[in-house]
Design an enzyme around this catalytic site. Structure first.
Site, mmCIF file in Angstrom:
data_model
loop_
_atom_site.group_PDB
_atom_site.id
_atom_site.type_symbol
_atom_site.label_atom_id
_atom_site.label_comp_id
_atom_site.label_asym_id
_atom_site.label_seq_id
_atom_site.Cartn_x
_atom_site.Cartn_y
_atom_site.Cartn_z
ATOM 1 C CE LYS A 27 -116.700 -34.330 160.292
ATOM 2 N NZ LYS A 27 -116.512 -32.806 159.494
ATOM 3 C CG ASP A 76 -113.781 -28.683 157.626
ATOM 4 O OD1 ASP A 76 -112.918 -29.159 156.736
ATOM 5 O OD2 ASP A 76 -113.765 -29.017 158.664
HETATM 6 C C1 GLC Z 1 -113.689 -35.651 158.607
HETATM 7 C C2 GLC Z 1 -114.745 -34.838 156.969
HETATM 8 C C3 GLC Z 1 -113.534 -34.281 156.476
HETATM 9 C C4 GLC Z 1 -113.186 -33.146 157.205
HETATM 10 C C5 GLC Z 1 -113.140 -33.870 158.544
HETATM 11 C C6 GLC Z 1 -112.417 -32.363 159.441
HETATM 12 O O1 GLC Z 1 -112.837 -36.243 157.914
HETATM 13 O O2 GLC Z 1 -114.364 -36.276 156.303
HETATM 14 O O3 GLC Z 1 -114.181 -33.614 154.652
HETATM 15 O O4 GLC Z 1 -112.359 -31.923 156.652
HETATM 16 O O5 GLC Z 1 -113.634 -34.491 159.174
HETATM 17 O O6 GLC Z 1 -113.344 -31.824 159.684
#
Ligand code: GLC
Length: 408
Positions: free
Chosen positions: A110, A145
């Protein structure tokens, strides 16, 4: 597939004051969560903006920034001064957990890329920063999360089977029978028969064997900070959909099929066509597509658009959004089938800006699942918008860790 070390389901009877931190996107959120024991809770919170320089700088600076934000939060609440507090750290990146409050970062996703973090234990790094400031705060749990979302919703709806994030990134978790988890051996003091597994489904098919990637996906992937990583996420999550649509529009422009072959500096800028524009254009039902015109001409700087141009753009946005929802339907279906939940009354807890703001998303997802399992089965599946995984959900996990003496 990462064991979360969260076993059992919440009962709603949990009580106590817990701190919760959420790092994963634009803001850092610090919360004080009071669990009241009757299924209810109170939250006080503050947000701190995470500047881009912190996302790409040194991990020590990011941790010091987090610790200073916790310090500022506590200083505004004198009744907490000097009090020992247990903290849940929602850190939404792939963490290979070795205990409920220990785990190493496998890779950034991200758009984050801090140095000196990959392969390090992110809880220890933050605990050291908290100690440098002399804060009597102990990190009781690291929480993904998705796991927070599942727990927050299961607190009131015990039949919740999955936690899903459809936001900047995308990921899911679900309750797995402990006997089936090969990456973890049950210690003697754990009696529960289920553990939440963080799937990190964004990394599905990084081998590029089955996902039907287009030239627009390939271009996005090549130009991203994490080439050949998170390929499923790059087809379904909020950070990427606008960029896929931009790539498709550029190609149509180059073929003289859109805007009479004219583009603009914004249209040629990576990430400039935001996913929010894609969802607004898809929801534009005005006769002359006036909102679409506003976005294309005033925001993206295209000199002139015809109604036909705007209709084409609306189709492109629809294709990209609907494909995302249908691919997510595949992920959900795989998990629910594996858990024997198809045909059973089931709740999927979903959070994230894409799910919240893209009104067609749920309908497209259901449509694809109905094609696979039939309407009668899919009617039994409820998608609930689950708020506050990183506050309430994380606090419940800190409480479980604290009361069962699980944390290191
Ligand atoms: C990315 C992260 C993951 C998280 C997701 C949503 O995929 O690797 O850990 O849960 O974003 O935020």
């Amino acid at each position: 597939m990462i064991p979360s070390y969260v076993t059992g389901r919440p009962t709603g009877k949990e009580t106590g004051d817990y701190l919760a931190l959420d790092l994963g996107g634009t803001n850092l959120r610090v919360c004080l969560v009071t669990l009241k024991g009757n299924g209810s809770h109170e939250i006080e919170q503050a947000k701190f903006k995470v500047e881009d320089s912190l996302k790409t700088g040194d991990m020590v600076d990011l941790c010091d920034f987090i610790a200073s934000s916790v310090d500022a939060f506590l200083q505004e609440r004198p009744h907490l001064t000097g009090k020992h507090l247990e903290l849940a750290y929602t850190f939404s990146f792939p963490i290979l957990q070795t205990a409920i409050n220990r785990g190493t970062l496998k890779q950034w996703t991200k758009g984050f890329s801090c140095k000196n973090a990959v392969e390090k234990d992110v809880a220890i790094l933050l605990q050291e920063a908290l100690s440098r400031r002399g804060l009597p705060v102990h990190i009781a749990a690291i929480v993904n999360d998705t796991v927070g979302t599942l727990l927050a919703h299961a607190y009131r709806h015990p039949e919740t089977a999955m936690g899903v994030i459809m936001g900047t990134g995308s990921n899911a978790c679900y309750y797995e029978k402990i006997d089936k988890i090969q990456k973890w051996t049950r210690p003697e003091n754990i009696e529960d028969d289920e553990m939440v597994v963080n799937m990190e489904w964004g990394a599905f098919d990084n081998e590029r064997r089955v996902l039907p990637m287009t030239q627009y996906d390939n271009k996005l992937n090549r130009e991203s900070r994490n080439v050949h990583q998170q390929l499923y996420e790059k087809m379904v999550a909020g950070m990427y959909l606008g960029e896929i649509a931009r790539n498709a529009m550029i190609s149509l422009i180059d073929h003289m099929l859109l805007f009479s072959g004219e583009s603009s500096p914004s249209m040629n800028t990576q990430w400039a066509f935001e996913t929010a524009y894609l969802t607004q254009i898809e929801c534009d039902t005005s006769k002359d597509l006036s909102r679409t015109r506003d976005i294309l001409e005033n925001t993206m700087g295209i000199p002139l658009t015809t109604l036909a141009d705007r209709q084409i753009v609306k189709h492109v946005c629809g294709f990209v959004g609907r494909r995302a929802a249908r691919l997510v339907a595949c992920g959900l279906s795989g998990v629910l089938s594996h858990c024997g939940q198809i045909g059973q009354p089931t709740v999927v807890a979903i959070d994230g800006s894409l799910f919240e703001k893209y009104s067609h998303f749920e309908a497209y997802t259901r449509e694809a699942m109905e094609e696979m399992f039939g309407q009668a089965s899919v009617e039994k599946i409820r998608f609930d918008h689950a708020k506050d995984g990183s506050g309430l959900g994380a606090a419940i996990i800190a409480m479980i860790a604290d009361q069962h003496h699980l944390s290191a």
